[in-house]
Design a protein around this motif. Structure first.
Motif, mmCIF file in Angstrom:
data_model
loop_
_atom_site.group_PDB
_atom_site.id
_atom_site.type_symbol
_atom_site.label_atom_id
_atom_site.label_comp_id
_atom_site.label_asym_id
_atom_site.label_seq_id
_atom_site.Cartn_x
_atom_site.Cartn_y
_atom_site.Cartn_z
ATOM 1 N N TRP A 29 0.840 -1.200 0.000
ATOM 2 C CA TRP A 29 0.000 0.000 0.000
ATOM 3 C C TRP A 29 0.873 1.247 0.000
ATOM 4 C CZ3 TRP A 29 -5.381 -0.364 -0.012
ATOM 5 C CH2 TRP A 29 -5.909 -1.641 0.210
ATOM 6 N N THR A 30 0.421 2.301 -0.703
ATOM 7 C CA THR A 30 1.143 3.573 -0.767
ATOM 8 C C THR A 30 0.227 4.671 -0.261
ATOM 9 O OG1 THR A 30 2.421 2.830 -2.675
ATOM 10 C CG2 THR A 30 2.291 5.219 -2.305
ATOM 11 N N GLU A 31 0.717 5.501 0.660
ATOM 12 C CA GLU A 31 -0.076 6.603 1.223
ATOM 13 C C GLU A 31 0.139 7.859 0.384
ATOM 14 O OE1 GLU A 31 -1.276 10.067 3.203
ATOM 15 O OE2 GLU A 31 0.854 9.642 3.007
ATOM 16 N N LYS A 32 -0.961 8.514 0.051
ATOM 17 C CA LYS A 32 -0.905 9.795 -0.658
ATOM 18 C C LYS A 32 -2.214 10.536 -0.423
ATOM 19 C CE LYS A 32 -0.340 12.046 -5.072
ATOM 20 N NZ LYS A 32 -0.417 11.942 -6.512
ATOM 21 N N ASP A 33 -2.097 11.795 -0.023
ATOM 22 C CA ASP A 33 -3.256 12.685 0.136
ATOM 23 C C ASP A 33 -4.337 12.119 1.062
ATOM 24 O OD1 ASP A 33 -2.038 14.466 -1.658
ATOM 25 O OD2 ASP A 33 -3.026 13.541 -3.391
ATOM 26 N N GLY A 34 -3.932 11.438 2.118
ATOM 27 C CA GLY A 34 -4.886 10.920 3.087
ATOM 28 C C GLY A 34 -5.516 9.592 2.724
ATOM 29 N N PHE A 35 -5.072 8.976 1.628
ATOM 30 C CA PHE A 35 -5.570 7.669 1.205
ATOM 31 C C PHE A 35 -4.416 6.684 1.139
ATOM 32 C CE2 PHE A 35 -8.743 10.537 -0.570
ATOM 33 C CZ PHE A 35 -9.920 9.901 -0.235
ATOM 34 N N TYR A 36 -4.758 5.413 1.283
ATOM 35 C CA TYR A 36 -3.805 4.334 1.081
ATOM 36 C C TYR A 36 -4.222 3.612 -0.193
ATOM 37 C CZ TYR A 36 -2.395 5.297 5.839
ATOM 38 O OH TYR A 36 -1.956 5.924 6.982
ATOM 39 N N TYR A 37 -3.321 3.611 -1.188
ATOM 40 C CA TYR A 37 -3.607 3.028 -2.497
ATOM 41 C C TYR A 37 -2.966 1.651 -2.591
ATOM 42 C CZ TYR A 37 -5.040 7.717 -3.885
ATOM 43 O OH TYR A 37 -5.683 8.920 -3.976
ATOM 44 N N TYR A 38 -3.756 0.663 -3.026
ATOM 45 C CA TYR A 38 -3.233 -0.697 -3.203
ATOM 46 C C TYR A 38 -2.379 -0.706 -4.460
ATOM 47 C CZ TYR A 38 -3.161 -5.778 -2.922
ATOM 48 O OH TYR A 38 -2.774 -7.097 -2.795
ATOM 49 N N ASN A 39 -1.148 -1.175 -4.363
ATOM 50 C CA ASN A 39 -0.173 -1.066 -5.453
ATOM 51 C C ASN A 39 -0.435 -1.994 -6.631
ATOM 52 O OD1 ASN A 39 1.279 0.886 -4.017
ATOM 53 N ND2 ASN A 39 2.503 -0.652 -2.987
ATOM 54 N N GLN A 40 -1.311 -2.954 -6.492
ATOM 55 C CA GLN A 40 -1.573 -3.914 -7.561
ATOM 56 C C GLN A 40 -3.021 -3.821 -8.018
ATOM 57 O OE1 GLN A 40 -0.635 -7.786 -6.007
ATOM 58 N NE2 GLN A 40 1.250 -7.079 -5.093
ATOM 59 N N ILE A 41 -3.240 -4.250 -9.246
ATOM 60 C CA ILE A 41 -4.616 -4.364 -9.735
ATOM 61 C C ILE A 41 -5.279 -5.500 -8.965
ATOM 62 C CG2 ILE A 41 -6.010 -5.067 -11.716
ATOM 63 C CD1 ILE A 41 -3.938 -3.652 -13.499
ATOM 64 N N LEU A 42 -6.496 -5.260 -8.505
ATOM 65 C CA LEU A 42 -7.253 -6.285 -7.787
ATOM 66 C C LEU A 42 -8.200 -6.955 -8.787
ATOM 67 C CD1 LEU A 42 -7.295 -7.350 -4.892
ATOM 68 C CD2 LEU A 42 -9.218 -5.838 -4.447
ATOM 69 N N LYS A 43 -7.945 -8.218 -9.073
ATOM 70 C CA LYS A 43 -8.735 -8.967 -10.052
ATOM 71 C C LYS A 43 -10.051 -9.433 -9.422
ATOM 72 C CE LYS A 43 -4.969 -10.442 -12.854
ATOM 73 N NZ LYS A 43 -3.663 -10.617 -12.698
ATOM 74 N N PRO A 44 -11.065 -9.720 -10.253
ATOM 75 C CA PRO A 44 -12.331 -10.208 -9.722
ATOM 76 C C PRO A 44 -12.118 -11.443 -8.834
ATOM 77 C CG PRO A 44 -12.568 -9.679 -12.035
ATOM 78 C CD PRO A 44 -11.099 -9.570 -11.714
ATOM 79 N N GLY A 45 -12.733 -11.414 -7.664
ATOM 80 C CA GLY A 45 -12.630 -12.518 -6.724
ATOM 81 C C GLY A 45 -11.405 -12.477 -5.823
ATOM 82 N N GLU A 46 -10.453 -11.604 -6.106
ATOM 83 C CA GLU A 46 -9.242 -11.519 -5.292
ATOM 84 C C GLU A 46 -9.457 -10.657 -4.059
ATOM 85 O OE1 GLU A 46 -5.378 -12.092 -8.180
ATOM 86 O OE2 GLU A 46 -5.992 -10.055 -7.705
ATOM 87 N N THR A 47 -8.633 -10.925 -3.039
ATOM 88 C CA THR A 47 -8.619 -10.147 -1.808
ATOM 89 C C THR A 47 -7.256 -9.483 -1.688
ATOM 90 O OG1 THR A 47 -10.133 -11.708 -0.766
ATOM 91 C CG2 THR A 47 -8.884 -10.258 0.703
#
Length: 189
Positions: free
Chosen positions: A120-138
């Motif tokens: 995860w990367t923090e920017k502007d008060g949000f944490y962004y997941y660094n990878q694409i999340l595919k359908p059904g993935e956690t």
């Protein structure tokens, strides 16, 4: 005789004209195609769990009676329940409400999280997941524990601390090579 020839020629021309019109009608046709194009969807579910005393992961429930210096299990993940790949971001808002009659200044920094900076990367008060999340993935957990500082004073006695987590997602197709390049995030209210 001449009139008869003209009449025969006129009849032949009429017959040719009628057969040509019939032939033209024979060689024309029309057809209508009905095509259905269905778009995909982006949908996510925020999962908050905890490790119980038996070591098993279970749904997170509110906790009471915590003391300064304690650590509580709280695992935050996002599940892609939609049909398309997505970029995901999470916000964490901590509020402290002192008990009635308590004097002091509220300092939300007395609560900390073991943020997973690898995924995860923090920017502007949000944490962004660094990878694409595919359908059904956690996703990998954003954090797994909440720690209450041992320096919490008496003003926090009987206070209520809320850790509010919100997640949002946007399509990843044609929307940047990295999560921080993505556009179209839902407005935060």
């Amino acid at each position: 005789m001449r009139k008869l020839k003209i009449l025969v020629i006129a009849l032949i021309v009429c017959c040719l004209g009628i057969s040509a019109a019939g032939s033209l009608a024979y060689f024309t046709a029309s057809e209508q195609a009905h095509n259905v194009i269905t778009t995909g969807n982006i949908d996510i579910e925020l999962k908050e769990t905890a490790i119980g005393e038996d070591g098993a992961e279970r749904p997170f429930h509110d906790v009471e009676g915590l003391a300064p210096g304690s650590e509580e299990s709280k695992i935050v993940k996002v599940v892609n329940t939609g049909s398309n790949e997505a970029w995901v971001r999470v916000s964490v808002d901590t509020t402290v409400a002192l008990s009635d009659g308590a004097a002091g200044t509220v300092d939300p920094s007395v609560i900390s999280f073991d943020i997973n900076e690898e995924h995860w990367t923090e920017k502007d008060g949000f944490y962004y997941y660094n990878q694409i999340l595919k359908p059904g993935e956690t996703s990998e957990p954003l954090f797994t524990t909440v720690t209450f500082s041992k320096d919490m004073g008496n003003e926090y006695k009987n206070s209520t601390i809320s850790v509010n987590v919100s997640a949002s997602a946007v399509q990843s197709d044609n929307n940047g090579q990295k999560v921080l390049d993505a556009v179209g995030w839902p407005a935060v209210s």
